[in-house]
Design an enzyme around this catalytic site. Sequence first.
Site, PDB file in Angstrom:
ATOM      1  N   ASP A  32      16.663   5.388 -49.463  1.00  0.00           N
ATOM      2  CA  ASP A  32      15.225   6.306 -48.339  1.00  0.00           C
ATOM      3  C   ASP A  32      15.340   6.157 -47.248  1.00  0.00           C
ATOM      4  OD1 ASP A  32      14.073   9.502 -48.362  1.00  0.00           O
ATOM      5  OD2 ASP A  32      13.015   8.052 -48.630  1.00  0.00           O
ATOM      6  N   TYR A  55       8.641   5.710 -41.266  1.00  0.00           N
ATOM      7  CA  TYR A  55       8.375   3.954 -42.181  1.00  0.00           C
ATOM      8  C   TYR A  55       8.660   3.233 -40.878  1.00  0.00           C
ATOM      9  CZ  TYR A  55       8.930   7.865 -45.669  1.00  0.00           C
ATOM     10  OH  TYR A  55       9.322   8.198 -47.109  1.00  0.00           O
ATOM     11  N   LYS A  82      14.974  11.024 -42.118  1.00  0.00           N
ATOM     12  CA  LYS A  82      13.819  12.310 -41.580  1.00  0.00           C
ATOM     13  C   LYS A  82      13.158  12.049 -40.068  1.00  0.00           C
ATOM     14  CE  LYS A  82      11.842  10.903 -46.441  1.00  0.00           C
ATOM     15  NZ  LYS A  82      11.651   9.210 -46.436  1.00  0.00           N
ATOM     16  N   HIS A  97       9.987  15.524 -41.907  1.00  0.00           N
ATOM     17  CA  HIS A  97      10.041  14.538 -42.719  1.00  0.00           C
ATOM     18  C   HIS A  97       8.873  15.176 -43.557  1.00  0.00           C
ATOM     19  CE1 HIS A  97       8.996  10.192 -43.194  1.00  0.00           C
ATOM     20  NE2 HIS A  97       7.726  11.419 -44.082  1.00  0.00           N
TER      21      HIS A  97
END
Length: 313
Positions: A52, A57, A86, A119
């Site tokens: 993931d 990020y 996401k 997200h």
Amino acid sequence: MANPDDLRYTKMVLNNGSGAMPALGFGTLIPDPVATRNATKAALEAGFRVIDTAERYRTEREVGEAMQEVFQGGKIKRGDVFVITKLWNTNHRPERVKPACEASLKKLQLEFVDLYLIHTPFAFQPGDDQDPRDAKGNVIYDRGVTLQDTWRAMEGLVKEGKCKAIGLSDVGLPQVQEIVEAATIKPAVVHVESHPYLPEWDLLNYCRKNGIVLQAFAALGHSSEPKLVEDPVILAIAKLVNKTPAQVLLAWAIQRGTALLTTSKNPSRIQENFDVSTLPEDAMREISDGIKSRVRFNAVVETGVPGFIPRKK
Ligand SMILES: NC(=O)c1ccc[n+]([C@@H]2O[C@H](COP(=O)([O-])OP(=O)(O)OC[C@H]3O[C@@H](n4cnc5c(N)ncnc54)[C@H](OP(=O)(O)O)[C@@H]3O)[C@@H](O)[C@H]2O)c1
């Protein structure tokens, strides 16, 4: 009940004919790029088959490089790994959805992702600044787009083959219901914080009834206080079954019917976290009914502002 040796290989069938997702997943919300690359490789080598990541990020490039390196080794193929990324809050406008997905795919060095998630349900001012703020430091939201508008653009990505399945993250039950009712392609996965201090039973029941997989993040409580791995009920069960507290928490998540994500930078913990096996039914009951503490560690679900990603000064 799964054979103890097989719990780690549990797969959850996804709706819309989009295949199946392994329950035990590895997350890459790791601030350091070198640590991200090493942890992703270690996770794949330990047996994890869900990786993931997220545009937000800023780990997609490292995850992509690590996966390529592992694929080139020849033992693990692209088709063996379920990759999730996401769409960030600043890309909710329908015309921004496909370019955002394509940018993620480029960084990941992939033709498609197995699952693409919105997200958070909060739209932020569109643009390159992932954390748009006004002069007072308040988030600038985008009131000109709805979650349904963004969902329709996500459905377009499935039709174009950019992702196999789509889902929602950091949502509450009303938002999931709204999208399920309006969707042509229903969410395959709902990805939210969940662990024994935040079991989300109502959401899990709704997801089960509607053929949606609930994927629990912070399955170990993100090392936050109060520490789940030090909960007396978890410690007692770990001793009884001769497993570590982390293994007990991960087994509980799979056995109660959720997928999960856990993260570690440490190779021996990564191996530990893949080595889960089935808990006895009374241990399951003790965790589900005996732990009464209720704690949410991540407030992202309330504002759309990530709780585990430090703000840049
Ligand atoms: N959609 C969202 O808003 C959202 C939000 C948060 C997270 N996520 C996703 O979910 C993933 C997992 O979340 P999380 O990072 O909160 O997971 P977590 O597994 O609950 O917490 C990770 C923490 O637990 C420690 N840890 C790992 N294995 C351990 C073990 N065996 N014993 C004791 N401590 C252990 C890690 O430390 P070491 O690294 O030192 O081992 C790290 O500090 C993220 O990487 C991300 O992909 C999504």
